[in-house]
Write an enzyme that holds these catalytic residues in place. Structure first.
Site, PDB file in Angstrom:
ATOM      1  N   ASN A 144      -6.544  -9.982  -7.138  1.00 46.07           N
ATOM      2  CA  ASN A 144      -6.688 -10.593  -5.816  1.00 46.07           C
ATOM      3  C   ASN A 144      -7.994 -11.367  -5.658  1.00 46.07           C
ATOM      4  O   ASN A 144      -8.069 -12.319  -4.901  1.00 46.07           O
ATOM      5  CB  ASN A 144      -6.567  -9.537  -4.721  1.00 46.07           C
ATOM      6  CG  ASN A 144      -7.368  -8.289  -5.007  1.00 46.07           C
ATOM      7  OD1 ASN A 144      -7.186  -7.643  -6.061  1.00 46.07           O
ATOM      8  ND2 ASN A 144      -8.272  -7.928  -4.115  1.00 46.07           N
ATOM      9  N   HIS A 172       3.593 -10.293   3.128  1.00 45.44           N
ATOM     10  CA  HIS A 172       2.648 -11.199   3.808  1.00 45.44           C
ATOM     11  C   HIS A 172       1.847 -12.077   2.864  1.00 45.44           C
ATOM     12  O   HIS A 172       1.181 -13.011   3.293  1.00 45.44           O
ATOM     13  CB  HIS A 172       1.736 -10.434   4.780  1.00 45.44           C
ATOM     14  CG  HIS A 172       0.690  -9.564   4.173  1.00 45.44           C
ATOM     15  ND1 HIS A 172      -0.639  -9.923   4.160  1.00 45.44           N
ATOM     16  CD2 HIS A 172       0.749  -8.356   3.581  1.00 45.44           C
ATOM     17  CE1 HIS A 172      -1.347  -8.950   3.589  1.00 45.44           C
ATOM     18  NE2 HIS A 172      -0.527  -7.990   3.234  1.00 45.44           N
ATOM     19  N   GLN A 187      -0.125 -10.066  -5.907  1.00 44.42           N
ATOM     20  CA  GLN A 187      -0.734 -11.399  -5.905  1.00 44.42           C
ATOM     21  C   GLN A 187       0.011 -12.391  -6.793  1.00 44.42           C
ATOM     22  O   GLN A 187      -0.174 -13.594  -6.648  1.00 44.42           O
ATOM     23  CB  GLN A 187      -2.215 -11.309  -6.339  1.00 44.42           C
ATOM     24  CG  GLN A 187      -3.101 -10.608  -5.332  1.00 44.42           C
ATOM     25  CD  GLN A 187      -3.270 -11.384  -4.030  1.00 44.42           C
ATOM     26  OE1 GLN A 187      -2.977 -12.583  -3.938  1.00 44.42           O
ATOM     27  NE2 GLN A 187      -3.751 -10.704  -2.997  1.00 44.42           N
ATOM     28  N   THR A 227      14.049   4.524  10.193  1.00 41.66           N
ATOM     29  CA  THR A 227      14.888   3.381  10.589  1.00 41.66           C
ATOM     30  C   THR A 227      14.215   2.086  10.132  1.00 41.66           C
ATOM     31  O   THR A 227      13.024   1.895  10.333  1.00 41.66           O
ATOM     32  CB  THR A 227      15.078   3.381  12.121  1.00 41.66           C
ATOM     33  OG1 THR A 227      15.625   4.659  12.469  1.00 41.66           O
ATOM     34  CG2 THR A 227      15.998   2.274  12.576  1.00 41.66           C
ATOM     35  N   SER A 260       4.568  -7.427  -1.745  1.00 40.89           N
ATOM     36  CA  SER A 260       4.187  -7.453  -0.332  1.00 40.89           C
ATOM     37  C   SER A 260       4.640  -8.766   0.305  1.00 40.89           C
ATOM     38  O   SER A 260       4.410  -9.837  -0.269  1.00 40.89           O
ATOM     39  CB  SER A 260       2.666  -7.321  -0.227  1.00 40.89           C
ATOM     40  OG  SER A 260       2.269  -7.377   1.113  1.00 40.89           O
ATOM     41  N   THR A 312       0.843  -1.200   0.000  1.00 38.00           N
ATOM     42  CA  THR A 312       0.000   0.000   0.000  1.00 38.00           C
ATOM     43  C   THR A 312       0.876   1.247   0.000  1.00 38.00           C
ATOM     44  O   THR A 312       0.635   2.190  -0.764  1.00 38.00           O
ATOM     45  CB  THR A 312      -0.962  -0.013   1.213  1.00 38.00           C
ATOM     46  OG1 THR A 312      -1.789  -1.181   1.103  1.00 38.00           O
ATOM     47  CG2 THR A 312      -1.828   1.221   1.258  1.00 38.00           C
ATOM     48  N   CYS A 355     -10.050  -7.705   1.223  1.00 40.35           N
ATOM     49  CA  CYS A 355      -8.615  -7.722   1.505  1.00 40.35           C
ATOM     50  C   CYS A 355      -8.361  -7.025   2.825  1.00 40.35           C
ATOM     51  O   CYS A 355      -7.456  -7.345   3.561  1.00 40.35           O
ATOM     52  CB  CYS A 355      -7.854  -7.038   0.386  1.00 40.35           C
ATOM     53  SG  CYS A 355      -6.403  -7.940  -0.105  1.00 40.35           S
TER      54      CYS A 355
HETATM   55  N1  PLP Z   1      -2.390  -5.028  -4.150  1.00 46.42           N
HETATM   56  C1  PLP Z   1      -3.048  -6.205  -4.144  1.00 46.42           C
HETATM   57  C2  PLP Z   1      -3.429  -6.848  -5.454  1.00 46.42           C
HETATM   58  C3  PLP Z   1      -3.384  -6.823  -2.951  1.00 46.42           C
HETATM   59  O1  PLP Z   1      -4.041  -7.971  -2.954  1.00 46.42           O
HETATM   60  C4  PLP Z   1      -3.012  -6.197  -1.725  1.00 46.42           C
HETATM   61  C5  PLP Z   1      -3.399  -6.854  -0.469  1.00 46.42           C
HETATM   62  O2  PLP Z   1      -3.749  -6.350   0.506  1.00 46.42           O
HETATM   63  C6  PLP Z   1      -2.304  -4.964  -1.774  1.00 46.42           C
HETATM   64  C7  PLP Z   1      -2.027  -4.417  -3.012  1.00 46.42           C
HETATM   65  C8  PLP Z   1      -1.852  -4.239  -0.529  1.00 46.42           C
HETATM   66  O3  PLP Z   1      -0.732  -4.866   0.038  1.00 46.42           O
HETATM   67  P1  PLP Z   1      -0.275  -4.585   1.559  1.00 46.42           P
HETATM   68  O4  PLP Z   1      -1.172  -5.414   2.413  1.00 46.42           O
HETATM   69  O5  PLP Z   1       1.159  -5.047   1.635  1.00 46.42           O
HETATM   70  O6  PLP Z   1      -0.381  -3.141   1.820  1.00 46.42           O
END
Ligand code: PLP
Length: 386
Positions: A154, A204, A182, A240, A202, A75, A327
């Site tokens: 997603n 996670h 994704q 940091t 990302s 994000t 999400c």
């Molecule tokens: N873009 C997509 C396609 C996602 O599925 C997500 C998931 O939340 C994000 C961006 C945002 O990623 P993050 O959770 O690392 O901010």
């Protein structure tokens, strides 16, 4: 993954932490490391952890390590890339809110790229829109233009023709940002080969920790830092560094790279889910079934069954999955992606997402099938479709 008698089928929301990630994070927390900006031995130890992770992420996405800039997640990476003084931004209405909302907030003109019924961007229509909106009529725009396109969706798992779109855009001098969140770790991704300028990633979604991600930036791309402060990340992202989080991201990237072939095998489990659902509930629709999709994602719509209600029923049956996008924590708003695909209201509001990942087993699918039979086999809900 079945833990505490629950079955987790929501990997596109977040993937469970991999054991090697946990080990790398604990090692970083427990070791005697300092601030990565300090020149002494403690600082150099922290720097070494970050440098290793940068190599690991670069290897996964096909970029040089130096092109990886760590952020607090995708994000932030999206907000950063979209924060520049773009005059025009091209993007379809299927992008994640992390991209859509900064576009809406930006002063740039948003040129909406049309998608087909599977949610795939129409390349010919996109090319026409690019040339119509180039201000100079020559082959370099006088203004700063950006194309943003996700590698994979997603909600549906549908894969976009990013390489083709990037080639067309860059020919016209349009900068290209791809949201690879994704796709990375689920299929082979090659930052350099794709010909894009920037890429969001990302941790996670790969089995790493949340709150860590990266913007991968091609050499020569002119992008001012969004988060300013200390000169961290070679002056591109102040603050940091989150050393243990970055260590976890690196370990997740290495594991995801190693497991790429295994990930492709998830297609068999996904096909089992879809074959079962079609047999058990003939009126169910597998969204974008015939499009190029990720191996792990099924978007299933059952007319007359509200998605949020189904999610609660699956939850009570011990199965975690999502309705629509969801999400960000339990939200039940309509899916803009399914809207953009032209899905009717009844289908769009009933969409459920089943997404598999590194720890999914045949037993998980069997549990899902049992839950599906008991939930969808009952009497249909009566509901007005406005
Ligand atoms: N873009 C997509 C396609 C996602 O599925 C997500 C998931 O939340 C994000 C961006 C945002 O990623 P993050 O959770 O690392 O901010």
């Amino acid at each position: 993954m079945t833990s505490t008698n629950r079955t987790y089928l929501d990997y596109n929301a977040t993937a469970p932490l991999r054991p090697e990630v946990r080990a790398a994070m604990l090692a970083a927390i427990d070791s005697d490391i300092g601030n990565a900006s300090s020149v002494h031995a403690h600082g150099r130890a922290a720097r070494a952890v970050i440098d290793q992770a940068r190599e690991q992420v670069g290897q996964l996405v096909g970029s040089k390590a130096t092109q990886v800039v760590f952020t607090s997640g995708a994000t932030e990476a999206a907000n950063w890339a979209l924060s520049a003084a773009w005059s025009t931004i091209y993007g379809a209405n299927i992008e994640h809110p992390a991209v859509m909302l900064p576009i809406k907030r930006s002063a740039a003109k948003h040129v909406v790229l049309p998608v087909d019924a599977n949610g795939v961007i129409d390349v010919v229509a996109a090319a026409k829109l690019f040339s119509e909106n180039i201000q100079t009529g020559g082959n370099k725009p006088a203004d700063k233009q950006l194309l943003v396109v996700q590698l994979a969706n997603n909600e549906t798992g549908v894969v976009q023709p990013v390489g083709q779109l990037a080639a067309l855009a860059r020919e016209l001098g349009i900068t290209v940002l791809t949201d690879a969140v994704q796709a990375v770790g689920k299929q082979f991704v090659d930052f350099t080969g794709l010909g894009v300028d920037m890429m969001m990633v990302s941790a996670h979604k790969l089995g790493g920790p949340s709150g860590v991600g990266a913007l991968v930036i091609r050499d020569g791309v002119d992008l001012l830092a969004l988060v300013t402060g200390g000169g961290q990340e070679r002056n591109r992202r102040g603050g940091t560094e989150n050393v243990s989080g970055i260590a976890g991201f690196g370990a997740a990237a290495e594991a995801a790279h190693r497991d790429l072939a295994k990930f492709a095998d998830l297609e068999m489990l996904r096909d089992r889910v879809e074959a079962f659902v079609s047999r058990a509930t003939p009126e169910a629709v597998v969204i974008a079934k015939d499009a190029r999709r990720l191996a792990n994602t099924s978007c299933l719509a059952v007319p007359g069954r509200r998605g949020e209600t189904s999610v609660i029923k699956f939850d009570l049956a011990g199965v975690s999955l999502s309705a629509g996008s969801a999400c960000s924590s339990g939200k039940t708003a309509r899916s803009e992606t399914l809207d953009a695909m032209g899905l009717n209201d009844e289908l769009a509001t009933s969409a459920l997402r089943v997404s598999l990942g590194w720890a999914t087993t045949q037993d998980d699918i069997a549990t899902f099938e049992q839950a599906w039979s008991s939930i969808m086999g009952g009497v249909r809900e009566v509901r007005n479709v406005a």
